[in-house]
Design an enzyme around this catalytic site. Structure first.
Site, PDB file in Angstrom:
ATOM      1  N   LYS A 192      17.087  61.037  -1.587  1.00 28.52           N
ATOM      2  CA  LYS A 192      17.714  60.168  -0.588  1.00 28.52           C
ATOM      3  C   LYS A 192      16.554  59.571   0.206  1.00 28.52           C
ATOM      4  O   LYS A 192      16.450  59.713   1.443  1.00 28.52           O
ATOM      5  CB  LYS A 192      18.687  60.988   0.283  1.00 28.52           C
ATOM      6  CG  LYS A 192      19.553  60.169   1.221  1.00 28.52           C
ATOM      7  CD  LYS A 192      20.606  59.336   0.504  1.00 28.52           C
ATOM      8  CE  LYS A 192      21.315  58.433   1.517  1.00 28.52           C
ATOM      9  NZ  LYS A 192      22.197  57.442   0.869  1.00 28.52           N
ATOM     10  N   ASP A 252      27.876  70.806  -9.973  1.00 28.71           N
ATOM     11  CA  ASP A 252      29.328  71.016 -10.052  1.00 28.71           C
ATOM     12  C   ASP A 252      30.009  69.779 -10.629  1.00 28.71           C
ATOM     13  O   ASP A 252      30.929  69.868 -11.435  1.00 28.71           O
ATOM     14  CB  ASP A 252      29.938  71.294  -8.667  1.00 28.71           C
ATOM     15  CG  ASP A 252      30.000  72.785  -8.344  1.00 28.71           C
ATOM     16  OD1 ASP A 252      29.156  73.541  -8.884  1.00 28.71           O
ATOM     17  OD2 ASP A 252      30.880  73.193  -7.558  1.00 28.71           O
TER      18      ASP A 252
END
Ligand code: IPM
Ligand code: MG
Length: 360
Positions: A192, A252
């Protein structure tokens, strides 16, 4: 040569899935004469109940002495009221950090038999084979300072610190580049960097490291875009390398592309490939003790253990083949069940893998 595997069942569905994986390990131990002996220890909620500590000294000593560790899962609602520092998850994080298991490999591979169990269209996911390399001992998971403080006006404020040293970025980067070199030659570093200085440094270090790996095509992606691309066009990825928090979330997401998180194994390795192996899923307290959980992620974690830490590729291959065979035969636990297949429970799935291994 004798090798020791420490088994940590943990909580929730941990004991049931570990039981099946241990049966499989015992079988290949005999078949391939691996000389494995098993030890057992307590971790997480089970350890809190027995000793008051999520990571007892005895477990840590056994973990240090073992050649590899196989873990079920930790945590559950029973221990949620405890203060953060005493929760089951602290045990898991403590063992990762104490043993320096900084390299977490999470392969998201779609078995062709499960293409219809994926939440995405078959053409988007068929043939999917992504490896997420998640840094596991740094970042906001471990950074100091952390806590909840009370401000002068009486309002409470929670805070954590995202922090990475150059050396930490470089060592996980090396693992990822080496793996990308052995696979499809593509590495996507996720950060980021448009907002967080810590990941701006991450990007710089990855770019520098890339100069040592001319055969690997390095790209960079912001984490929000990566989350989107994973469900838009997941097959663009080969190896993905990222920090602890982003890796937790993206793995996930990637898992779901393969049909179920119940299929995904993982390896957490130190500098010398000593490792802890665990399914990517959690302790699933809602289905614990009901013979419903999918043991395949744990069985596949056992295969990774044999491959990476015990140098027993034949035994690992045999297990992976057996898993593929039981899927061919139509056996499915609830999480991967689709119409026309055969729904079974945890222990029946274990039986099916054992039968496949005995038949091969
Ligand atoms: C994982 C889990 C753990 C993590 C939890 C149980 C602490 O979600 O292994 O992905 O956040 O790392
Ligand atoms: Mg997670």
């Amino acid at each position: 040569m004798s090798k020791t595997i420490l088994i940590l069942e943990g909580d929730g569905i941990g004991p049931e899935i570990i039981q099946q994986a241990q049966r499989v390990l015992e079988l290949v131990n005999e078949r391939f004469q691996l000389g494995i002996t098993f030890t057992h220890g307590l971790l997480g909620g089970a350890a809190i109940d027995a000793t008051g500590n999520p990571l007892p000294e005895d477990t840590l000593a056994k973990a240090k002495a073992a050649d590899a560790i196989l873990l079920g899962a930790v945590g559950g609602p029973k221990w949620e009221p405890l203060p953060m520092a005493q929760r089951p998850e602290r045990g898991l994080l403590g063992i990762r950090s104490t043993l320096n298991l900084f390299a977490n490999l999470r392969p998201a591979i779609l078995y062709p038999q499960l293409v219809h169990a994926s939440s995405l269209k078959p053409e988007l996911v068929s043939g999917l084979n992504i490896l997420i390399v998640r840094e596991l001992t740094g970042d906001i998971y471990f950074g100091q300072p952390r806590g909840v403080r009370t401000l002068e006006n009486g309002e409470r404020e929670g805070f954590n610190t995202a922090v990475y040293r150059e050396s930490e970025i470089r060592r996980i980067g090396k693992v990822a580049f080496d793996l990308a070199q052995k696979r499809g030659g593509k590495l996507c570093s996720v950060d980021k960097a448009n907002v967080m200085e810590v990941t701006e440094l991450w990007r710089e270090v990855m770019t520098e490291l890339g100069k040592d790996y001319p055969a690997v095509a390095l790209s960079h992606m912001y984490v929000d875009n990566a989350a989107m691309q994973l469900v838009r066009a997941p097959k663009q990825f080969d190896v993905v390398v990222t920090g602890n928090l982003f890796g937790d979330i993206l793995s996930d997401e990637a898992a779901m592309l393969t049909g179920s998180i119940g299929m995904l194994p993982s390896a957490s390795l130190d500098e010398n490939a000593k490792g802890m192996y665990e399914p990517c899923h959690g302790s699933a307290p809602d289905i614990a003790g009901k013979n419903l959980a999918n043991p395949l992620a744990t069985i596949l974690s056992a295969a990774m253990l044999l491959r990476y830490s015990l140098n027993a590729a034949d035994a690992a291959d045999a297990i992976e083949l057996a898993v593929s065979q039981v899927l061919d035969q139509g056996y499915r636990t609830g999480d991967i069940y689709t119409e026309g297949t055969r729904k079974v429970g945890t222990s029946e799935m274990g039986d099916a893998v054992i039968n496949a291994l005995q038949g091969s």
